[in-house]
Design an enzyme around this catalytic site. Structure first.
Site, mmCIF file in Angstrom:
data_model
loop_
_atom_site.group_PDB
_atom_site.id
_atom_site.type_symbol
_atom_site.label_atom_id
_atom_site.label_comp_id
_atom_site.label_asym_id
_atom_site.label_seq_id
_atom_site.Cartn_x
_atom_site.Cartn_y
_atom_site.Cartn_z
ATOM 1 N N ASP A 113 0.822 -1.220 0.000
ATOM 2 C CA ASP A 113 0.000 0.000 0.000
ATOM 3 C C ASP A 113 0.855 1.269 0.000
ATOM 4 O O ASP A 113 2.009 1.252 0.436
ATOM 5 C CB ASP A 113 -0.860 0.036 1.276
ATOM 6 C CG ASP A 113 -2.054 -0.886 1.192
ATOM 7 O OD1 ASP A 113 -2.083 -1.728 0.284
ATOM 8 O OD2 ASP A 113 -2.934 -0.762 2.053
ATOM 9 N N HIS B 58 -5.723 3.010 -4.281
ATOM 10 C CA HIS B 58 -5.733 3.264 -2.837
ATOM 11 C C HIS B 58 -6.181 4.706 -2.586
ATOM 12 O O HIS B 58 -5.739 5.360 -1.649
ATOM 13 C CB HIS B 58 -4.317 3.012 -2.301
ATOM 14 C CG HIS B 58 -4.231 2.836 -0.817
ATOM 15 N ND1 HIS B 58 -5.130 2.079 -0.103
ATOM 16 C CD2 HIS B 58 -3.335 3.309 0.101
ATOM 17 C CE1 HIS B 58 -4.788 2.100 1.180
ATOM 18 N NE2 HIS B 58 -3.714 2.847 1.331
ATOM 19 N N HIS C 289 3.794 -2.293 3.178
ATOM 20 C CA HIS C 289 3.887 -0.952 2.582
ATOM 21 C C HIS C 289 5.287 -0.782 2.008
ATOM 22 O O HIS C 289 6.270 -1.026 2.723
ATOM 23 C CB HIS C 289 3.635 0.120 3.647
ATOM 24 C CG HIS C 289 2.301 0.014 4.310
ATOM 25 N ND1 HIS C 289 1.997 -0.967 5.237
ATOM 26 C CD2 HIS C 289 1.178 0.760 4.164
ATOM 27 C CE1 HIS C 289 0.742 -0.811 5.632
ATOM 28 N NE2 HIS C 289 0.216 0.229 4.997
HETATM 29 ZN ZN LIG Z 1 -2.625 3.286 3.110
#
Ligand SMILES: [Zn+2]
Length: 224
Positions: A32, A83, A175
């Site tokens: 992400d 996102h 991430h």
């Molecule tokens: Zn995020």
């Protein structure tokens, strides 16, 4: 003697499905908040070395910042999902606000890239957000394994947290925003590949499990 042979055959047949299931352990790595410059670049190099395809949930404002990297993610065969544009959480946003976030991010996706998934920032959603996602024919991609890499910043701890609990069909949340997360991604891949896991994109995972993601519906994992 015949009874004995029949018994042995039965035992072999009983064992076959278990063995097949053991061989076919699938998992999806999802990243992400990127693209994020050198971390994403390092991640792409390491994934390529390991012949692994992952799923990147990209933010619009970062795609604007890193258009070449966005294109590279797509060209290397990874899956791209949305996102949002600004990464603001959407659970209290009005319908028009959610619409703007998705549309602005969608406009920055490389030409020809098909988008199946939207992951709302923080995984936080509302009925309005689900409806807007449905209009865009997007399914909501959540996760089933979250080592909280953004807070932990310790590659060994992140790796252990994932490897200790991962199962066939899981979706792992990471991430590409720090070296510790990228290091952890590589050790997670190396250790799980040794255990017989195969890494696939979220869409491939769904397809392998005979699931067609439905627009506006949330998915945490694919499989039993
Ligand atoms: Zn995020």
């Amino acid at each position: 003697m015949k009874r004995c042979i029949a018994l042995i055959l039965c035992l072999i047949l009983l064992r076959l499905p278990t063995h097949a299931a053991e061989q076919e352990k699938l998992v999806a790595l999802t990243f992400d908040d990127g693209p994020s410059g050198r971390y994403t670049q390092r991640l792409l190099d390491g994934l390529e070395e390991r012949n692994v395809k992952a799923t990147f949930l990209l933010c619009g404002y970062r795609m604007e910042q890193y258009p070449t990297l966005t294109q590279k993610i797509y060209q290397l065969g990874h899956e791209i999902g949305l996102h949002g544009y600004s990464h603001k959480t959407l659970q209290h946003t009005c319908r028009q606000g959610a619409q703007r976030e998705i549309q602005k991010a969608m406009e920055l996706i490389p030409d020809g890239c098909e988008i199946t998934f939207f992951r709302s920032p923080g995984g936080l959603c509302s009925k309005d957000v689900l409806e807007v996602a449905k209009e865009w024919e997007l399914s909501m991609l959540l996760w089933s394994v979250d080592p909280k890499d953004w807070a932990v910043h310790d590659a060994a701890a992140i790796t252990k947290s994932v490897v200790d609990r991962v199962k066939d069909g899981d979706i792992i949340l990471l991430h590409d925003m720090s070296d510790s997360s990228v290091d952890a991604a590589f050790t997670i891949i190396d250790q799980l590949q040794e255990q017989g896991y195969r890494f696939v994109t979220a869409s491939q995972l769904a397809a392998e499990k005979n699931i067609t993601p439905r627009p506006g519906i949330e998915y945490r994992r694919f499989g039993a």
